[in-house]
Design a protein around this motif. Sequence first.
Motif, PDB file in Angstrom:
ATOM      1  N   LEU A  52      42.754  58.357  11.748  1.00  0.00           N
ATOM      2  CA  LEU A  52      41.980  57.999  12.931  1.00  0.00           C
ATOM      3  C   LEU A  52      42.619  58.563  14.185  1.00  0.00           C
ATOM      4  CD1 LEU A  52      41.673  54.191  12.102  1.00  0.00           C
ATOM      5  CD2 LEU A  52      39.960  55.953  11.626  1.00  0.00           C
ATOM      6  N   HIS A  53      41.787  59.012  15.099  1.00  0.00           N
ATOM      7  CA  HIS A  53      42.217  59.511  16.394  1.00  0.00           C
ATOM      8  C   HIS A  53      41.077  59.223  17.358  1.00  0.00           C
ATOM      9  CE1 HIS A  53      42.988  62.544  19.555  1.00  0.00           C
ATOM     10  NE2 HIS A  53      44.255  62.306  19.256  1.00  0.00           N
ATOM     11  N   SER A  54      41.359  59.098  18.633  1.00  0.00           N
ATOM     12  CA  SER A  54      40.286  58.801  19.584  1.00  0.00           C
ATOM     13  C   SER A  54      39.203  59.875  19.583  1.00  0.00           C
ATOM     14  CB  SER A  54      40.855  58.636  20.996  1.00  0.00           C
ATOM     15  OG  SER A  54      41.441  59.838  21.441  1.00  0.00           O
ATOM     16  N   ALA A  55      39.529  61.096  19.174  1.00  0.00           N
ATOM     17  CA  ALA A  55      38.545  62.182  19.143  1.00  0.00           C
ATOM     18  C   ALA A  55      37.719  62.200  17.865  1.00  0.00           C
ATOM     19  CB  ALA A  55      39.243  63.526  19.316  1.00  0.00           C
ATOM     20  N   GLY A  56      38.114  61.431  16.859  1.00  0.00           N
ATOM     21  CA  GLY A  56      37.363  61.435  15.605  1.00  0.00           C
ATOM     22  C   GLY A  56      38.200  60.910  14.464  1.00  0.00           C
ATOM     23  N   LEU A  57      37.797  61.285  13.266  1.00  0.00           N
ATOM     24  CA  LEU A  57      38.538  60.838  12.087  1.00  0.00           C
ATOM     25  C   LEU A  57      38.435  61.874  10.983  1.00  0.00           C
ATOM     26  CD1 LEU A  57      36.315  59.879   9.784  1.00  0.00           C
ATOM     27  CD2 LEU A  57      36.205  57.867  11.199  1.00  0.00           C
ATOM     28  N   PRO A  65      38.280  67.754   2.872  1.00  0.00           N
ATOM     29  CA  PRO A  65      38.238  66.511   3.659  1.00  0.00           C
ATOM     30  C   PRO A  65      36.957  66.446   4.504  1.00  0.00           C
ATOM     31  CG  PRO A  65      39.896  68.004   4.543  1.00  0.00           C
ATOM     32  CD  PRO A  65      39.350  68.642   3.306  1.00  0.00           C
ATOM     33  N   LEU A  66      36.553  65.251   4.823  1.00  0.00           N
ATOM     34  CA  LEU A  66      35.411  65.000   5.692  1.00  0.00           C
ATOM     35  C   LEU A  66      35.939  64.737   7.088  1.00  0.00           C
ATOM     36  CD1 LEU A  66      32.293  64.302   5.914  1.00  0.00           C
ATOM     37  CD2 LEU A  66      33.022  61.918   5.630  1.00  0.00           C
ATOM     38  N   HIS A  67      35.378  65.419   8.077  1.00  0.00           N
ATOM     39  CA  HIS A  67      35.778  65.238   9.471  1.00  0.00           C
ATOM     40  C   HIS A  67      34.596  64.684  10.260  1.00  0.00           C
ATOM     41  CE1 HIS A  67      39.434  67.567   8.830  1.00  0.00           C
ATOM     42  NE2 HIS A  67      38.693  68.454   8.206  1.00  0.00           N
ATOM     43  N   PHE A  68      34.891  63.757  11.152  1.00  0.00           N
ATOM     44  CA  PHE A  68      33.887  63.264  12.097  1.00  0.00           C
ATOM     45  C   PHE A  68      34.386  63.572  13.489  1.00  0.00           C
ATOM     46  CE2 PHE A  68      32.365  59.855  14.956  1.00  0.00           C
ATOM     47  CZ  PHE A  68      31.005  60.133  14.897  1.00  0.00           C
ATOM     48  N   ASN A  69      33.596  64.307  14.259  1.00  0.00           N
ATOM     49  CA  ASN A  69      33.924  64.645  15.631  1.00  0.00           C
ATOM     50  C   ASN A  69      33.192  63.662  16.532  1.00  0.00           C
ATOM     51  OD1 ASN A  69      33.694  65.761  18.307  1.00  0.00           O
ATOM     52  ND2 ASN A  69      34.411  67.702  17.457  1.00  0.00           N
ATOM     53  N   ARG A  70      33.929  62.830  17.193  1.00  0.00           N
ATOM     54  CA  ARG A  70      33.333  61.788  18.019  1.00  0.00           C
ATOM     55  C   ARG A  70      32.597  62.359  19.230  1.00  0.00           C
ATOM     56  NH1 ARG A  70      36.789  57.173  20.857  1.00  0.00           N
ATOM     57  NH2 ARG A  70      35.060  56.019  21.749  1.00  0.00           N
ATOM     58  N   PHE A  75      29.492  65.315  11.495  1.00  0.00           N
ATOM     59  CA  PHE A  75      30.369  65.363  10.337  1.00  0.00           C
ATOM     60  C   PHE A  75      30.431  66.796   9.836  1.00  0.00           C
ATOM     61  CE2 PHE A  75      28.931  60.966  10.216  1.00  0.00           C
ATOM     62  CZ  PHE A  75      30.077  60.277   9.861  1.00  0.00           C
ATOM     63  N   THR A  76      31.624  67.210   9.409  1.00  0.00           N
ATOM     64  CA  THR A  76      31.770  68.522   8.776  1.00  0.00           C
ATOM     65  C   THR A  76      32.667  68.377   7.554  1.00  0.00           C
ATOM     66  OG1 THR A  76      33.635  69.081  10.218  1.00  0.00           O
ATOM     67  CG2 THR A  76      31.449  69.879  10.885  1.00  0.00           C
ATOM     68  N   ARG A  77      32.456  69.283   6.638  1.00  0.00           N
ATOM     69  CA  ARG A  77      33.280  69.340   5.433  1.00  0.00           C
ATOM     70  C   ARG A  77      33.351  70.788   4.996  1.00  0.00           C
ATOM     71  NH1 ARG A  77      32.515  65.951  -0.167  1.00  0.00           N
ATOM     72  NH2 ARG A  77      34.653  66.327  -0.857  1.00  0.00           N
ATOM     73  N   GLY A  78      34.557  71.318   4.928  1.00  0.00           N
ATOM     74  CA  GLY A  78      34.718  72.717   4.557  1.00  0.00           C
ATOM     75  C   GLY A  78      34.033  73.658   5.531  1.00  0.00           C
ATOM     76  N   GLY A  79      33.990  73.281   6.814  1.00  0.00           N
ATOM     77  CA  GLY A  79      33.370  74.115   7.825  1.00  0.00           C
ATOM     78  C   GLY A  79      31.854  74.006   7.892  1.00  0.00           C
ATOM     79  N   ARG A  80      31.254  73.223   7.026  1.00  0.00           N
ATOM     80  CA  ARG A  80      29.796  73.061   7.012  1.00  0.00           C
ATOM     81  C   ARG A  80      29.420  71.684   7.551  1.00  0.00           C
ATOM     82  NH1 ARG A  80      31.141  74.888   2.005  1.00  0.00           N
ATOM     83  NH2 ARG A  80      30.759  72.816   1.192  1.00  0.00           N
ATOM     84  N   VAL A  82      27.648  68.240   7.675  1.00  0.00           N
ATOM     85  CA  VAL A  82      27.222  67.254   6.676  1.00  0.00           C
ATOM     86  C   VAL A  82      26.236  66.312   7.371  1.00  0.00           C
ATOM     87  CG1 VAL A  82      28.039  65.326   5.248  1.00  0.00           C
ATOM     88  CG2 VAL A  82      29.428  67.400   5.464  1.00  0.00           C
ATOM     89  N   PRO A  83      25.101  65.982   6.734  1.00  0.00           N
ATOM     90  CA  PRO A  83      24.182  65.024   7.353  1.00  0.00           C
ATOM     91  C   PRO A  83      24.896  63.703   7.665  1.00  0.00           C
ATOM     92  CG  PRO A  83      23.175  66.027   5.417  1.00  0.00           C
ATOM     93  CD  PRO A  83      24.614  66.458   5.435  1.00  0.00           C
ATOM     94  N   ALA A  84      24.530  63.096   8.786  1.00  0.00           N
ATOM     95  CA  ALA A  84      25.189  61.863   9.234  1.00  0.00           C
ATOM     96  C   ALA A  84      25.099  60.765   8.187  1.00  0.00           C
ATOM     97  CB  ALA A  84      24.591  61.394  10.557  1.00  0.00           C
ATOM     98  N   THR A  85      23.955  60.636   7.523  1.00  0.00           N
ATOM     99  CA  THR A  85      23.822  59.576   6.515  1.00  0.00           C
ATOM    100  C   THR A  85      24.808  59.785   5.373  1.00  0.00           C
ATOM    101  OG1 THR A  85      22.011  60.822   5.516  1.00  0.00           O
ATOM    102  CG2 THR A  85      21.415  59.026   7.004  1.00  0.00           C
ATOM    103  N   GLU A  86      25.014  61.024   4.972  1.00  0.00           N
ATOM    104  CA  GLU A  86      25.981  61.319   3.904  1.00  0.00           C
ATOM    105  C   GLU A  86      27.415  61.072   4.378  1.00  0.00           C
ATOM    106  OE1 GLU A  86      27.650  65.203   1.497  1.00  0.00           O
ATOM    107  OE2 GLU A  86      25.549  65.215   2.094  1.00  0.00           O
ATOM    108  N   GLY A  87      27.727  61.502   5.584  1.00  0.00           N
ATOM    109  CA  GLY A  87      29.069  61.281   6.128  1.00  0.00           C
ATOM    110  C   GLY A  87      29.403  59.805   6.236  1.00  0.00           C
ATOM    111  N   ARG A  88      28.446  59.020   6.747  1.00  0.00           N
ATOM    112  CA  ARG A  88      28.683  57.580   6.878  1.00  0.00           C
ATOM    113  C   ARG A  88      28.801  56.913   5.514  1.00  0.00           C
ATOM    114  NH1 ARG A  88      24.970  58.016  11.475  1.00  0.00           N
ATOM    115  NH2 ARG A  88      23.273  57.271  10.147  1.00  0.00           N
TER     116      ARG A  88
END
Length: 144
Positions: A52-57, A65-70, A75-80, A82-88
């Motif tokens: 966790l970081h204030s900028a995302g997770l 890995p799955l990244h969320f940019n706040r 959401f991104t994974r492997g540079g692509r 990811v739909p928000a519903t899948e990320g959540r």
Amino acid sequence: MARFHTLRRCPLTAQFWFLGLDARQGDLTLRGFHKSPTPHGSSRYTLDGLSLHSAGLTLLLPGEPLHFNRRTQTFTRGGRTVPATEGRLHLRAALHAHEAWIAARHGPAYRESLVTLHRPPRPVMGALEPWRAYLSCVPRLIRD
């Protein structure tokens, strides 16, 4: 403090607000998150593949890995992207575990008491109902 454009209906808007309070009150480190400084913004907190970081997770998953940019609410994974519903969906178990720990430590009405005490900003207020629905699998977590 960094400013972020947040979506009012995104449950993570409320979750990040609560996580910020958890960090300030020492609950993240008490739960076992490892705190480490970063060159930009707040410290990073890491536990069991969740960072966790204030900028995302970042959530470690098999493969990439799955990244969320706040800031962008993406959401991104492997540079692509990811739909928000899948990320959540990927995040739900890790966030559920944290909220269950918080409820066990402070009681089931704790989150609601934080809302009353701190009067969150409008985007967070708008995200509370989606957050409650997102974590509704936590019995008596939010409302008492």
